[in-house]
Scaffold this active site. Structure first.
Site, PDB file in Angstrom:
ATOM      1  N   ARG A 323      -0.812   3.646  -5.193  1.00  0.00           N
ATOM      2  CA  ARG A 323       0.342   4.369  -5.733  1.00  0.00           C
ATOM      3  C   ARG A 323       1.682   3.699  -5.483  1.00  0.00           C
ATOM      4  O   ARG A 323       2.550   3.706  -6.349  1.00  0.00           O
ATOM      5  CB  ARG A 323       0.392   5.766  -5.114  1.00  0.00           C
ATOM      6  N   ARG A 426       0.071  11.477   3.709  1.00  0.00           N
ATOM      7  CA  ARG A 426      -0.920  12.559   3.725  1.00  0.00           C
ATOM      8  C   ARG A 426      -2.003  12.343   2.667  1.00  0.00           C
ATOM      9  O   ARG A 426      -1.710  11.957   1.545  1.00  0.00           O
ATOM     10  CB  ARG A 426      -0.223  13.895   3.450  1.00  0.00           C
TER      11      ARG A 426
END
Lengths: 673, 256
Positions: A323, A426
């Protein structure tokens, strides 16, 4: 004289999302008279937006799953910056918390054997997420809400009053934590949004469960409530924030149309043949494959396109890079002037699927529905405009892992507002289980703290007076500035200068800009409305004027911590320090307030990370630990290779397997859908 | 692509207010809630509106747009002509607090009166349910509690006097959800009719029509509940069997 209502509780929980409700349930079960204070109506909290599921190693789908595997996945996801004790507790207790929800009425999707079904997700080695279609967060909120109602019904049966021991203060905002002369928490000060009436809640223990800070950024997937209230309240009360530089940005949020700005576009759009293009129509991701990934990614669109049908003989398209890589590439394209009209890039599935429009609708039903209903965009005919969106803050209130206790006596925190659990990044699915595990622990911790007190701390009158003056100030300023304008500029500053890709110069610029905004925040003004106490009835301009203080404080904390940490790790990417540093891993950055109490500033301190317990360290192979830890930290010291005994052989094998999976899954990690 | 739209927004508090005219900019792709927010930011900083997720998932921004019960965040401006005046009013069934914000506490009161889920003595992790069995109640648990079904239901929309005895579609559906929950042990059939007013519903399906989650409230919750109530109250075989003492009636669960 301003009228102030007073109420007395044992435990006050601020926030009515998953963590807040779970904390309140626990405090009430421990026999404590408990209040839940919520900015929204009961049952509307941001937790409803969570889709993917709640990660818990129940082993319903793959019996090999257990807490140790979950623990390892969580630590890898957080790049070993996690509070390992929190990650351990989380992995161990998540299954109990999920099963408990089921006994409160939750209806999860099922396996063939009738157990709770579990789905695969980025970064998780085994299928682990308990889910209800794509609305797991709603199920969690509703279940906790209904459990609270059940407890209120018990109280009604016994005392004739539903709210005898557990009351929800809906649409009520807390502006200050109150402390007594000894520095202990003695209550909170707030206002009822409907009437503008001020309320003092006297309570020896307060649990913060206020969620995140997304509204400090222009483009965010977060709702209006996410103004960093808990983070700021903790700071103002003398608490500390941990590693605020770690903010999770999702690379593909919508940037257009405005009605859906920031809303996530699931990663599976790219997994299902979606491609990214710039304004010139180029599939630009091929220009952004970093050296370390050259071997794993296709070098031409033709090869990339073959991968979807034949992944064994082709390399994957670069749209599926990790990402941060994708987000960085989008950022560069926009900065180079090749962005879409509204400052993003194009993501399209048009003409990409063999089955045409019908297949798009079939493979991406929720995306099709979301775009059609919310934006009037038909993704079978038009491209989507996407760009990075602020999604989650890993940093938060520094707490004791076991009890959720903050540094201030009587203050506790759980959920997104607390720090440590997720390290620098996370994993998707770990948030919902985090809420349950640590919500319960904070409720328990607060109850035990109350039990241990010899006397209830009294609320000093001067702190109430000071809080009242502060809350009324926006009405007092003549020619005060419009709070909406100041908010817009704060969001723009954070988005542009402290966004997904950070640089020393820009961060310094941001800190200077925030310094100027501080003066403007102190000078926002509003006029009274026709209703409520002092014209404060349901007054959104006034509400925002007060929330700005909180957003400014957390923005300063994020910007200063981001400038300090000279490495790139998880949710903190420094263009000028692109590598991950084992030395920096040992350092937690801790924020607190210093200076004049009427205009305090955020101060940073470096604090060593607590070394991981040996038995937990042994769950990993040395080869993996070497990627994160300094030589001195490795088991057996710098020279020694860890000895793998017979008994540990199986474990080591499992770890090796999971390492391989995690590497693949890393491309997909922290996926929320 | 932007234009100036004419808006009428209800401003005021309970019992005292009026439609106020605004001319406000509208851009491509916006929804009504965006326009309300623009009014707040530029012309009416004190305009009260309740909202939260802005993605159709929390059910906070219920109101009436040109008289239709809608979520403001799910009502696209492109559904109106540029020269059309858009009228935004608060939901009619609940008392106005201010502007577009209403007092929806009636709903939270009703929620408390319905006996909660009762798993009997099931132990954590031991429940076994089939997907096909949980799906019936799962449909009802999609409810985002926007209360548009409550707002539109004619039993209470213009009849405040019925509110006492009528829980409304949302909470009759909640009773249905618990009745169809595979693990629930209580029996709420009697109270559905006697305490919560199931008999008031004459299945006009207004609730189903306005549901933003497309839950088939009438067909899948209310009508099946009516059938179950009839089975509980009037089944002649059960009646005879219980008179003869060969059929034992279940325990009715009282309202909470």
């Amino acid at each position: 004289m301003t009228e102030i209502e007073r109420h007395s509780y044992d435990v006050v929980v601020i926030g009515a999302g998953g963590a807040g409700l779970r904390a309140a349930i626990e405090a009430r079960l421990q026999g404590k008279k408990t209040a839940i204070i919520s900015k929204s109506l009961f049952g509307k909290a941001h937790t409803v937006m969570a889709e993917g599921g709640a990660a818990a190693a129940m082993g319903n789908v793959n019996a090999n799953d257990n807490w140790m595997v979950h623990f390892r996945d969580t630590m890898r996801g957080g790049k070993f910056m996690n509070s390992w004790r929190m990650a351990e507790l989380h992995a161990k207790e998540a299954p109990e918390r999920i099963w408990e929800l089921e006994l409160w009425g939750a209806l999860f999707d099922r396996t063939k054997e009738g157990k709770i079904s579990q789905r695969n997700f980025g970064g998780h080695e085994y299928p682990r997420l308990a889910h209800v279609g794509d609305r797991t967060g709603l199920e969690l909120i509703r279940t906790a809400q209904q459990k609270i109602v059940a407890l209120q019904q018990e109280d009604h049966a016994e005392h004739g009053d539903y709210e005898a021991n557990l009351k929800v203060w809906a649409e009520t905002t807390v502006t200050r934590l109150l402390k007594d002369a000894d520095g202990k928490i003695c209550g909170v000060f707030g206002y009822v949004r409907e009437t503008g009436k001020f309320v003092v809640f006297e309570a020896p223990a307060v649990v913060l469960a206020t969620g995140g800070i997304g509204k400090a950024f222009k483009v965010t997937s977060n709702s209006w409530e996410y103004t960093g209230d808990g983070h700021a309240l903790a700071l103002l009360a003398g608490g500390t924030l941990l590693n605020m530089e770690f903010v999770q940005f999702h690379p593909t949020g919508m940037v257009w149309p405005p009605s859906v700005k920031g809303i996530l576009v699931t990663e599976s759009v790219r997994g299902d043949r979606g491609v990214l293009r710039n304004s010139e129509g180029d599939r630009f991701m091929f220009d952004y494959i970093p050296e370390v990934f050259k071997e794993q990614y296709a070098t031409s669109p033709e090869e990339g396109d073959r991968w979807y049908d034949d992944p064994d003989n082709n390399k994957r398209p670069p749209e599926l890079l990790p990402r941060d890589e994708v987000a960085r590439a989008i950022n560069s394209e926009v900065k180079a002037g090749r962005g879409s009209p509204h400052g993003g890039v194009f993501l399209t599935v048009v003409d990409r699927m063999p089955g045409g429009a019908a297949e798009i609708v079939k493979r991406l039903p929720s995306m099709y529905h979301q775009f059609k209903e919310l934006a009037d965009v038909d993704i079978t005919k038009e491209a989507m405009e996407v760009g990075p969106t602020c999604h989650y803050v890993m940093g938060g209130v520094e707490v004791d892992p076991d009890t959720g206790a903050a540094l201030v006596p009587g203050l506790f925190a759980a959920g997104e507002v607390s720090g440590g659990m997720h390290g620098s990044n996370r994993l998707g699915g770990n948030s919902l289980s985090d809420l349950l595990v640590f919500g319960r622990r904070a409720g328990l911790g607060a109850s035990e703290y109350v039990d241990g007190l010899e006397a209830r701390p009294a609320v000093p009158e001067d702190v109430v007076a000071a809080a009242t003056t502060e809350a009324l100030a926006p009405f007092e300023r003549e020619d005060g500035e419009n709070p909406y304008a100041v908010h817009a500029e704060l969001q723009q500053t954070m988005n542009t200068l402290v966004g997904i890709i950070r640089k020393e110069g820009e961060l310094e610029e941001a800190i200077a800009a925030l310094g100027k905004l501080r003066e403007r925040v102190a000078n926002v003004g509003v006029d009274p409305v026709a209703v409520g106490d002092g014209g404060r009835g349901y007054h959104p301009g006034w509400h925002l004027a007060l929330d700005l203080r909180n957003m400014l404080l957390v923005s300063e904390a994020v910007a200063k911590a981001a400038l300090e940490r000279q490495e790139s790790r998880g949710g903190h990417t420094r263009d000028d320090h692109p590598g991950m540093s084992a030395e920096w891993r040992k350092i937690n950055l801790v924020c607190s307030l210093a200076g004049d109490p009427s205009a305090p500033h955020v101060e940073l301190r470096r604090q060593p990370l607590t070394p991981m317990r040996t038995d937990l360290l042994e769950l990993f192979e040395n080869d993996e630990l070497k990627k994160y830890l300094t030589a001195e930290e490795l088991p057996g010291g710098p020279a020694g290779e860890a000895e793998t005994g017979e008994a540990e052989a199986d474990e080591a094998e499992a770890a090796a397997g999971s390492g391989a999976t995690a590497a693949g899954a890393a491309e997909n990690e922290e996926g929320d859908r | 692509m932007s234009y100036e739209a004419k808006f009428k927004v209800w401003r005021g508090d309970d019992g005292d207010g009026e439609l106020t005219d605004y001319t406000v900019e509208v851009n491509e792709g916006e929804v009504v809630l965006d326009i309300i927010h623009r009014l707040q930011a530029t012309q009416a900083p004190d305009l009260a509106v309740r909202w939260n997720c802005k993605a159709g998932k929390c059910g906070s921004c219920s109101a009436e747009v040109n008289g239709m019960p809608r979520l403001l965040c799910m009502t696209r401006m492109s559904t109106f002509e540029p020269d059309e005046t858009v009228t935004v009013t608060p939901v009619r069934t609940f008392p106005v607090i201010r502007d577009l914000v209403t007092d929806v506490s009636y709903n939270y009161q009703k929620a408390r009166e319905i006996p909660s889920f009762d798993p009997g003595d099931a132990k954590p992790g031991e429940l076994r349910m089939q997907q096909v069995d949980v799906e019936r109640s799962q449909e009802f648990r999609k409810c985002i509690e926007c209360f548009l079904c409550q707002n539109v239901c004619h039993v209470i929309r213009d009849h405040d006097e019925n509110k006492e005895e009528y829980a409304g579609p949302r909470f009759l559906m909640r009773i249905g959800e618990l009745e169809m929950h595979p693990a629930d042990q209580a029996d709420r059939r009697n109270i559905a009719q006697d305490d919560h007013g199931l008999g008031f519903c004459n299945i006009t399906k207004c609730c189903t029509e306005v549901c933003p989650e497309h839950i088939k409230i009438t067909d899948n919750a209310l009508i099946p509940m009516k059938e179950r109530v009839v089975g509980r109250k009037y089944d002649p075989v059960v009646w005879l069997g219980s008179k003869l003492g060969i059929v034992k009636k279940g325990q009715d669960t009282p309202s909470a």
